[in-house]
Design a protein around this motif. Structure first.
Motif, PDB file in Angstrom:
ATOM      1  N   VAL A  84       0.966  -1.011  -0.051  1.00 47.68           N
ATOM      2  CA  VAL A  84      -0.008   0.178  -0.084  1.00 47.68           C
ATOM      3  C   VAL A  84       0.818   1.203  -0.066  1.00 47.68           C
ATOM      4  O   VAL A  84       1.807   1.257   0.746  1.00 47.68           O
ATOM      5  N   GLU A  85       0.707   2.292  -0.894  1.00 53.03           N
ATOM      6  CA  GLU A  85       1.367   3.149  -1.107  1.00 53.03           C
ATOM      7  C   GLU A  85       0.568   4.544  -1.215  1.00 53.03           C
ATOM      8  O   GLU A  85      -0.228   4.393  -2.064  1.00 53.03           O
ATOM      9  N   GLN A  86       0.886   5.570  -0.489  1.00 51.65           N
ATOM     10  CA  GLN A  86       0.388   6.831  -0.747  1.00 51.65           C
ATOM     11  C   GLN A  86       1.164   7.983  -1.374  1.00 51.65           C
ATOM     12  O   GLN A  86       2.382   8.130  -0.809  1.00 51.65           O
ATOM     13  N   ASN A  87       1.002   8.443  -2.698  1.00 50.81           N
ATOM     14  CA  ASN A  87       1.902   9.494  -3.182  1.00 50.81           C
ATOM     15  C   ASN A  87       1.199  10.615  -3.442  1.00 50.81           C
ATOM     16  O   ASN A  87      -0.271  10.876  -3.659  1.00 50.81           O
ATOM     17  N   LEU A  88       1.868  11.551  -3.271  1.00 48.85           N
ATOM     18  CA  LEU A  88       1.478  13.260  -3.449  1.00 48.85           C
ATOM     19  C   LEU A  88       2.312  13.810  -4.508  1.00 48.85           C
ATOM     20  O   LEU A  88       3.371  13.616  -4.482  1.00 48.85           O
ATOM     21  N   ASN A  89       1.626  14.788  -5.253  1.00 48.18           N
ATOM     22  CA  ASN A  89       2.283  15.576  -6.184  1.00 48.18           C
ATOM     23  C   ASN A  89       1.688  17.027  -5.874  1.00 48.18           C
ATOM     24  O   ASN A  89       0.706  17.423  -5.996  1.00 48.18           O
ATOM     25  N   TRP A  90       2.900  17.948  -5.618  1.00 50.89           N
ATOM     26  CA  TRP A  90       2.594  19.250  -5.181  1.00 50.89           C
ATOM     27  C   TRP A  90       3.339  20.100  -5.985  1.00 50.89           C
ATOM     28  O   TRP A  90       4.429  20.228  -6.133  1.00 50.89           O
ATOM     29  N   ARG A  91       2.684  21.250  -6.660  1.00 43.21           N
ATOM     30  CA  ARG A  91       3.268  22.333  -7.769  1.00 43.21           C
ATOM     31  C   ARG A  91       3.451  23.258  -6.898  1.00 43.21           C
ATOM     32  O   ARG A  91       2.446  24.063  -6.592  1.00 43.21           O
ATOM     33  N   LEU A  92       4.692  23.592  -6.425  1.00 42.84           N
ATOM     34  CA  LEU A  92       5.058  24.848  -5.787  1.00 42.84           C
ATOM     35  C   LEU A  92       4.763  26.141  -6.350  1.00 42.84           C
ATOM     36  O   LEU A  92       4.191  27.068  -5.664  1.00 42.84           O
ATOM     37  N   ASP A  93       5.320  26.160  -7.557  1.00 42.11           N
ATOM     38  CA  ASP A  93       5.215  27.344  -8.712  1.00 42.11           C
ATOM     39  C   ASP A  93       5.293  26.643  -9.858  1.00 42.11           C
ATOM     40  O   ASP A  93       5.164  25.589 -10.211  1.00 42.11           O
ATOM     41  N   ASN A  94       5.405  27.797 -10.866  1.00 39.16           N
ATOM     42  CA  ASN A  94       5.676  27.295 -12.376  1.00 39.16           C
ATOM     43  C   ASN A  94       6.865  26.605 -12.599  1.00 39.16           C
ATOM     44  O   ASN A  94       7.200  25.991 -13.542  1.00 39.16           O
ATOM     45  N   ARG A  95       7.824  26.587 -11.612  1.00 42.80           N
ATOM     46  CA  ARG A  95       9.223  26.244 -11.928  1.00 42.80           C
ATOM     47  C   ARG A  95       9.663  25.051 -11.001  1.00 42.80           C
ATOM     48  O   ARG A  95      10.494  24.495 -11.002  1.00 42.80           O
TER      49      ARG A  95
END
Length: 780
Positions: free
Chosen positions: A403-414
């Motif tokens: 079982v794995e939980q992944n998160l993807n966070w865009r801090l800003d455009n770069r």
């Protein structure tokens, strides 16, 4: 192609490009500046050293001259995407999220559904064999069947094989067959990542990652069926079907079945299969030479795949993979009986579920759960010199729940951050050289078996363990020219402790036509149950003066094995010569420590009541280093409105050393220091496709040392050149049918694959003579 004027060229211009030593830019016009974010082509082409292959292509082009004047009104619907389009195919394997290949510092190749179909990569083994930096040796292993090295790393236990990001290899690590069982009927594309990827995927992603990306139904109902047959009892069939409902609901399912008796190698290689006595280690003749059986080496495989999408949020999948080969594979006539009822039968079942969600416009996640079970059927058995030519049954079982939980966070455009945590649970059973089949309804301790020719209880080992993991990765685009990636994964294993694996890389878009990548990564391979738990050998019934049974050929367990640890630095140069040509060069240096090797053991009393003569065990005593260079290229061309083509080639060079704990740096096993691979697809409108392939493999080291007193040489298997040819007749039966003719070993060469670690197996394993497959495919 519509809206695109065919370039004014002749049939022989691409051939001059192949055999000339001049720069290809003399034949190809300069391309316009590429937009930021364009990606490296998926598979590329170097300047090949094969004049013979160029002549083959010249003959094909020459033969096409008369046909070129036929009706040109149809559109070349067989033509694949342009290189520019291929460069922009998003990939997911490099960073576990969709991105362009320019954004990742990893060296990655992508093969589309159209390329897989045209090049006739019927299974993953076919695709791997055509990759740069891969040495592929067919039909040499008694359990895994095929053996291969991937940029110097030997065996499938160092290559992570995924389907839609889910492991479909051995659940607990270790070897598994990669052969006809991994049929590619479900593949939308196959992504191949070169180099360590433990910072994202954890254990076993040492040499690289292969990800078979499947597709869901995009419109209505569709599908296809295929059936084929050939010599040596070869027959196979496959199907794929999909349907799409309302609200994003879609279901895709497919499967394949294949079997082949294979060629009677004793007829084609009589000097390698002389009639000899089958004699035990004690000298007793079990089967005299006059009564020996004929060689047999049949294989069969089946698989089934299903995927259910219930909108954009939930995905469910199931995959079954079965492979059967004989345990006499790779053995000399005097050491094994060639019996069709002595198979190694592996079945792997995987089910998974994914839930995707968006917390806000900049933060998304995915929850993934999967379960995998691999078993070797209890009827699997060896009948060879190590079992005194009696039945030695096998049973292994390994399972994994993750079982794995992944998160993807865009801090800003770069800047983007990706992170995840997970837990994995494992169970394994290793049971070898059993006097009768394992009873899967009972526990390992409840089998009630004794070692053959003794009254000693037979030990069957099992284990259960778990792993906790967490990773984070930051990707930054500092400017239009520079981007970086930095990541770290931590694993805490209940059996061998903690492991930290970093990954760092940089991408420099030095020029619209030149892309440079550099990376450093660490990885680890967990000890497999086969290495830590397995115990096998035989007794002939004799005893010592003190009444102990004598055991020979024994391996004893080692419960204290540590992971192998590797580090790799690499650099990739992507040169986009024009809109039709692309060249890549990938250089790498790898080092692996704590290498698990077979060592002499002092535990001669590992079995109570027995004295083991010269037992062996697995241990962390080895070290390996290798440096290599792969150069790849691809060129697309059009002769006129009717004829077009696609050429690809690669050249690979590698040098390395392996220390197996004896203080001696030996040559790497199972590698050719140089090899070249060339292929071409010629298309006539949407009616015919012709794909010749050529493999030139240099002298290859095998597993046997030439002389322990004269390092570093190993025995060498002579190099070879082998050609294959694939022809497709399309748009038949109301435009829905295709007839394929696949010819393997076109010129019927007698050649060998490298094998052998001991004197009782082939050093040079004879390979198949010319064979062919005629199949019909119908789409609906």
């Amino acid at each position: 192609m519509p809206g695109h004027e065919a370039p004014k060229t002749t049939c022989f211009q691409p051939l001059r490009w192949l055999i000339s030593s001049d720069s290809m830019t003399r034949l190809i016009p300069k391309k316009p500046r590429a937009a930021l974010g364009a990606t490296a082509t998926d598979t590329t082409m170097c300047h090949p050293p094969f004049r013979a292959s160029a002549l083959m292509l010249a003959c094909l082009c020459g033969a096409s001259a008369a046909l070129a004047q036929a009706d040109l009104s149809d559109v070349d619907k067989l033509a694949p995407m342009s290189l520019a389009e291929l460069m922009n195919i998003p990939v997911v394997t490099a960073s576990r999220q969709l991105e362009s290949r320019d954004q990742s510092p990893a060296h990655i190749l992508v093969f589309t559904r159209e390329q897989i179909r045209e090049r006739r990569y019927r299974n993953l083994a076919d695709l791997l064999e055509d990759l740069p930096g891969v040495d592929f040796m067919r039909g040499t292993k008694s359990s895994a069947y095929n053996n291969f090295t991937f940029q110097g790393f030997s065996g499938p236990n160092k290559l992570l094989v995924l389907m839609d990001g889910i492991r479909v290899g051995n659940p607990a690590g270790g070897n598994f067959p990669i052969a006809e069982n991994f049929a590619l009927y479900a593949a939308k594309q196959v992504e191949v990542l070169f180099g360590p990827a433990a910072a994202l995927y954890g254990a076993d992603a040492v040499a690289g990652v292969v990800n078979i990306v499947t597709d869901h139904a995009d419109a209505g109902q569709m599908g296809w069926v295929s059936a084929g047959a050939g010599p040596f009892g070869t027959r196979e069939g496959s199907f794929m079907a999909s349907m799409k409902g309302e609200n994003g609901f879609s279901l895709t399912a497919g499967g394949h079945s294949q079997r082949s008796d294979r060629a009677p190698l004793n007829q084609y290689y009589p000097n390698d299969f002389p009639a000899k006595n089958a004699t035990t280690l004690g000298g007793a003749v079990v089967v005299p030479a006059a009564n020996r059986e004929s060689y047999t080496g049949g294989i069969s495989s089946q698989s089934f795949f299903a995927r259910l999408d219930t909108g954009k949020d939930w995905v469910f999948g199931a995959y079954r993979n079965v492979f059967r080969s004989l345990t006499s594979t790779g053995d000399k006539p005097e050491t094994a009986l060639y019996l069709d009822n002595a198979p190694w039968l592996t079945q792997t079942d995987t089910v998974y579920a994914k839930y995707r969600f968006n917390l806000n416009s900049d933060l998304s996640g995915e929850l993934v759960a999967d379960y995998s079970l691999q078993t070797v059927d209890p009827t699997s058995k060896y009948v060879n010199i190590y079992t005194n030519f009696a039945n030695g049954f096998e049973y292994t079982r390994s399972e994994r729940l993750s079982v794995e939980q992944n998160l993807n966070w865009r801090l800003d455009n770069r800047h983007r951050v990706q992170a995840g945590v997970g837990v994995q649970k494992f169970k394994a059973i290793e049971a070898h050289t059993l006097p009768s089949p394992y009873d899967a309804s009972k526990s390992p301790g409840g089998q009630g078996m004794v070692y053959g020719n003794t009254s000693l209880p037979l030990n069957i080992y099992d284990a259960a363990y778990h792993n906790l993991s967490g990773y984070a990765q930051v990707q930054s685009d500092w400017s239009e020219a520079w981007s970086t990636t930095a990541g770290l994964r931590l694993d805490r294993h209940s059996a061998y402790g903690s492991s930290a694996n970093p990954r760092m890389g940089v991408v420099w878009r030095a020029h619209p036509d030149h892309l440079l990548k550099a990376s450093y990564a660490a990885a680890f391979r967990a000890p497999s149950p086969d290495e830590s738990l397995s115990s096998f050998g035989s007794f002939d019934g004799s005893k010592t003066a003190s009444g102990l049974y004598r055991g020979t050929g024994f391996r004893v367990p080692n419960f204290d094995l540590a992971p192998e640890k590797s580090k790799t630095i690499s650099a990739t140069w992507d040169w986009r010569l024009s809109r039709d040509a692309n060249v890549q060069a990938h250089a790498y240096h790898s080092r692996i420590r704590n290498l698990i090797v077979t060592l002499p053991s002092t535990d001669v009393n590992a079995i109570p009541g027995a004295l083991l003569i010269s037992p062996e065990s697995k241990g962390n005593a080895g070290e390996q280093r290798q440096t290599g260079l792969d150069v790849m290229g691809r060129y697309q061309f059009r002769v006129n409105r009717a004829w077009s083509g696609d050429l690809w080639a690669s050249g690979s060079w590698i040098n390395g050393r392996l220390n197996e704990g004896d203080g001696i740096n030996w040559d790497l096993p199972f590698v050719a220091q140089q090899q070249y691979k060339l292929g071409a697809t010629l298309r006539y409108l949407d009616a015919v496709s012709i794909t010749p392939q050529l493999l030139w493999v240099g002298d290859t080291t095998n597993g046997r040392k030439k002389d322990r007193n004269a390092p570093p040489d190993r025995l060498v298997t002579p190099g070879y050149t082998v050609a294959n040819l694939h022809i497709g007749w399309h748009k038949l039966v109301d435009g829905r049918g295709t007839v394929w003719l696949d010819v393997y070993n076109l010129f019927d060469r007698r050649y060998y694959a490298a094998h052998g670690a001991g004197s009782r197996t082939f050093f040079n394993m004879p390979q198949q003579p010319r064979s062919w497959l005629l199949s019909f495919e119908y789409r609906f």
